[in-house]
Design a protein around this motif. Structure first.
Motif: not given
Length: 171
Positions: A127-131, A149-153
């Motif tokens: 998540s350090q990568l831009e976008g 849930h499957q998408l992690l933030q």
């Protein structure tokens, strides 16, 4: 099973409390790799970072660069890899704000707190990568069926000291 799911939910909700997650590499000009803290440390956070040794002349790292560095393990004392022996990156793809990571079957053997720690080492690192806002992790093409849930933030991946005091006994 209910206890594990409840703990994971509490962790995910509490993870929003740690400042400075995500986009750190873009602002500081350096990237960090997230690893588990070595056992033997009784209290404190379950995750810590080590800087990515990345030459400036190579430009920005790709998700593959970060994942390969992460899977090669830490070089800094006091950190350990949260991944089982033999885990390898099979491939990755990016669609918009989502990076999907395909790992070898060994990753599928992780459960409970070990899976949570490994997931978020990947999520916080990427998540350090831009976008990059979302990360989906697959093991040999499958997702973990008992994740809430499957998408992690990254905003969900912040571990607080109070919640992680008992993490060493859970892993």
């Amino acid at each position: 099973m209910r206890r594990t799911l409840a703990l994971a939910l509490v962790l995910l909700l509490a993870l929003r409390l740690l400042p400075g997650c995500g986009s750190g590499g873009e602002e500081k000009g350096e990237y960090e790799l997230y690893f588990a803290v070595s056992s033997g440390v009784g209290h404190g956070p379950a995750l810590d970072t080590q800087p990515l040794d990345w030459p400036e002349d190579r430009g920005r790292p790709t998700p593959e660069d970060l994942l390969l560095a992460l899977l090669s393990g830490p070089s800094q004392e006091g950190l350990r890899s949260p991944f089982p022996r033999g885990v390898a990156l099979r491939s990755w793809e990016r669609e918009g704000e989502t990076v999907t990571v395909y790992l070898s079957e060994q990753y599928g053997g992780l459960t409970d707190m070990a899976l949570t720690l490994a997931d978020y080492c990947i999520v916080l690192t990427l998540s350090q990568l831009e976008g990059v806002e979302w990360v989906e992790i697959r093991s040999e093409g499958h997702t973990s069926s008992y994740r809430s849930h499957q998408l992690l933030q990254a905003g969900e991946a912040v571990l607080t000291e109070e919640l992680m005091e008992g993490a060493d006994s859970a892993t």
